[in-house]
Design an enzyme around this catalytic site. Structure first.
Site, PDB file in Angstrom:
ATOM      1  N   ASP A 107       0.826  -1.211   0.000  1.00 40.72           N
ATOM      2  CA  ASP A 107       0.000   0.000   0.000  1.00 40.72           C
ATOM      3  C   ASP A 107       0.859   1.260   0.000  1.00 40.72           C
ATOM      4  OD1 ASP A 107      -2.373   1.363  -0.066  1.00 40.72           O
ATOM      5  OD2 ASP A 107      -2.757   1.204   2.079  1.00 40.72           O
ATOM      6  N   HIS A 135       2.607   3.908  -8.999  1.00 41.04           N
ATOM      7  CA  HIS A 135       2.429   2.482  -9.298  1.00 41.04           C
ATOM      8  C   HIS A 135       3.647   1.924 -10.043  1.00 41.04           C
ATOM      9  CE1 HIS A 135      -1.481   2.464  -7.610  1.00 41.04           C
ATOM     10  NE2 HIS A 135      -2.050   3.189  -8.551  1.00 41.04           N
ATOM     11  N   LEU A 164      11.877 -19.401  -5.432  1.00 41.99           N
ATOM     12  CA  LEU A 164      10.820 -18.617  -4.779  1.00 41.99           C
ATOM     13  C   LEU A 164       9.549 -18.709  -5.619  1.00 41.99           C
ATOM     14  CD1 LEU A 164      10.314 -16.246  -2.531  1.00 41.99           C
ATOM     15  CD2 LEU A 164      10.449 -14.744  -4.501  1.00 41.99           C
TER      16      LEU A 164
HETATM   17  C1  FPP Z   1      -1.625   0.502  -3.307  1.00 50.22           C
HETATM   18  O1  FPP Z   1      -1.338   1.817  -3.579  1.00 50.22           O
HETATM   19  C2  FPP Z   1      -1.285  -0.410  -4.336  1.00 50.22           C
HETATM   20  C3  FPP Z   1      -2.124  -0.962  -5.270  1.00 50.22           C
HETATM   21  C4  FPP Z   1      -3.521  -0.611  -5.507  1.00 50.22           C
HETATM   22  C5  FPP Z   1      -1.691  -2.013  -6.114  1.00 50.22           C
HETATM   23  C6  FPP Z   1      -0.290  -2.454  -6.003  1.00 50.22           C
HETATM   24  C7  FPP Z   1       0.209  -2.501  -7.352  1.00 50.22           C
HETATM   25  C8  FPP Z   1       1.501  -2.450  -7.733  1.00 50.22           C
HETATM   26  C9  FPP Z   1       2.635  -2.418  -6.784  1.00 50.22           C
HETATM   27  C10 FPP Z   1       1.827  -2.369  -9.152  1.00 50.22           C
HETATM   28  C11 FPP Z   1       1.254  -3.386 -10.075  1.00 50.22           C
HETATM   29  C12 FPP Z   1       1.472  -4.776  -9.720  1.00 50.22           C
HETATM   30  C13 FPP Z   1       2.166  -5.688 -10.451  1.00 50.22           C
HETATM   31  C14 FPP Z   1       2.099  -7.137 -10.072  1.00 50.22           C
HETATM   32  C15 FPP Z   1       2.980  -5.334 -11.602  1.00 50.22           C
HETATM   33  P1  FPP Z   1      -2.518   2.852  -3.454  1.00 50.22           P
HETATM   34  O2  FPP Z   1      -2.825   3.325  -4.822  1.00 50.22           O
HETATM   35  O3  FPP Z   1      -3.664   2.270  -2.729  1.00 50.22           O
HETATM   36  O4  FPP Z   1      -1.826   3.958  -2.611  1.00 50.22           O
HETATM   37  P2  FPP Z   1      -2.519   5.014  -1.665  1.00 50.22           P
HETATM   38  O5  FPP Z   1      -3.109   4.248  -0.505  1.00 50.22           O
HETATM   39  O6  FPP Z   1      -1.386   5.857  -1.233  1.00 50.22           O
HETATM   40  O7  FPP Z   1      -3.525   5.723  -2.491  1.00 50.22           O
END
Ligand code: FPP
Length: 226
Positions: free
Chosen positions: A10, A27, A121
């Site tokens: 997150d 992202h 892994l």
């Molecule tokens: C949270 O950040 C993260 C996500 C919604 C998705 C996690 C995705 C990735 C790390 C990238 C894509 C994944 C792969 C497998 C390539 P948020 O947007 O909720 O952050 P915030 O809470 O600060 O708004």
């Protein structure tokens, strides 16, 4: 022993915002972090890493962000193939994969096949994943199984989860400071130790993973006993 770590990645958006960048850039930075943490996990002797990449609830985000994340997942899987082969990483996706755009389905299947024999892994990516959805899907799979057991036990129920017989994560890490499970691995997290990092996912790296593992090793796990 620490075989399996699950992570709620997150804080990509907040990380980007704090730097005057777009959520998409957050992202992208978060995606780059996956390889860093996977490598650190291997060095620590971890065998399974389960990452929450996209939940069944994430469809509520603006469609531009959903589309960006879908594109990123498909691009990332191709870009990382060389690195995964080099480090012996096997990719596995879990969730309602059949509901994802064809491009994403195809690219992840390709990479799953190409890495199927790697054994350092298992990198489990939870995609269009929800813990309640997984339990409902397991119950429906039981109802449809002509060889279903007469009685459901905790042991035979596991065979119907998205990844059958996967050992439970001993440790759940959530980055970004929030104190929630957010519908992640509801069955599997029953006795997992929870570690919350104030760092946003794009800044959670080797040192942060080691710190989480060190803290885990100091916990006293009682499983309801004394
Ligand atoms: C949270 O950040 C993260 C996500 C919604 C998705 C996690 C995705 C990735 C790390 C990238 C894509 C994944 C792969 C497998 C390539 P948020 O947007 O909720 O952050 P915030 O809470 O600060 O708004």
């Amino acid at each position: 022993m620490l075989q399996h770590i699950a992570i709620i990645m997150d804080g990509n958006g907040r990380w980007a915002q704090a730097r005057g960048m777009s959520r998409s850039q957050g992202h992208e930075a978060g995606t780059r972090q996956i390889a860093v943490v996977a490598k650190a996990a291997i060095e620590l002797g971890v065998k399974i890493l389960t990452l929450y990449a996209f939940s069944t609830e994430n469809w509520k985000r603006p469609s531009a962000e959903v589309n960006f994340l879908m594109g990123l997942i498909s691009k990332y899987s191709y870009e990382q193939l060389g690195e995964m082969q080099k480090n012996g990483i096997r990719l596995n996706c879990m969730g309602r994969i059949e509901q994802l755009p064809a491009l994403v389905r195809k690219s992840v299947h390709k990479i799953e096949e190409a890495t199927a024999n790697n054994s350092q892994l298992i990198l489990n990516i939870a995609l269009n994943y929800g813990g309640r959805a997984e339990i409902c899907d397991a119950v429906n799979a039981i109802l449809q199984d002509p060889d279903r057991p007469e009685q459901i036990t905790e042991t035979n129920f596991r065979k119907y989860l998205y990844v059958p017989n996967l050992p439970d994560p001993e440790l759940l890490i959530r980055t970004g400071g929030e104190l929630r499970i957010s519908n992640f691995l509801l069955w599997q997290l029953s006795y997992s130790e929870i570690y919350v990092s104030e760092k946003y996912w794009p800044e959670f790296g080797d040192a942060e993973l080691r710190q989480a593992v060190t803290e885990f090793q100091q916990r006293n796990r009682r499983y309801g006993g004394l």
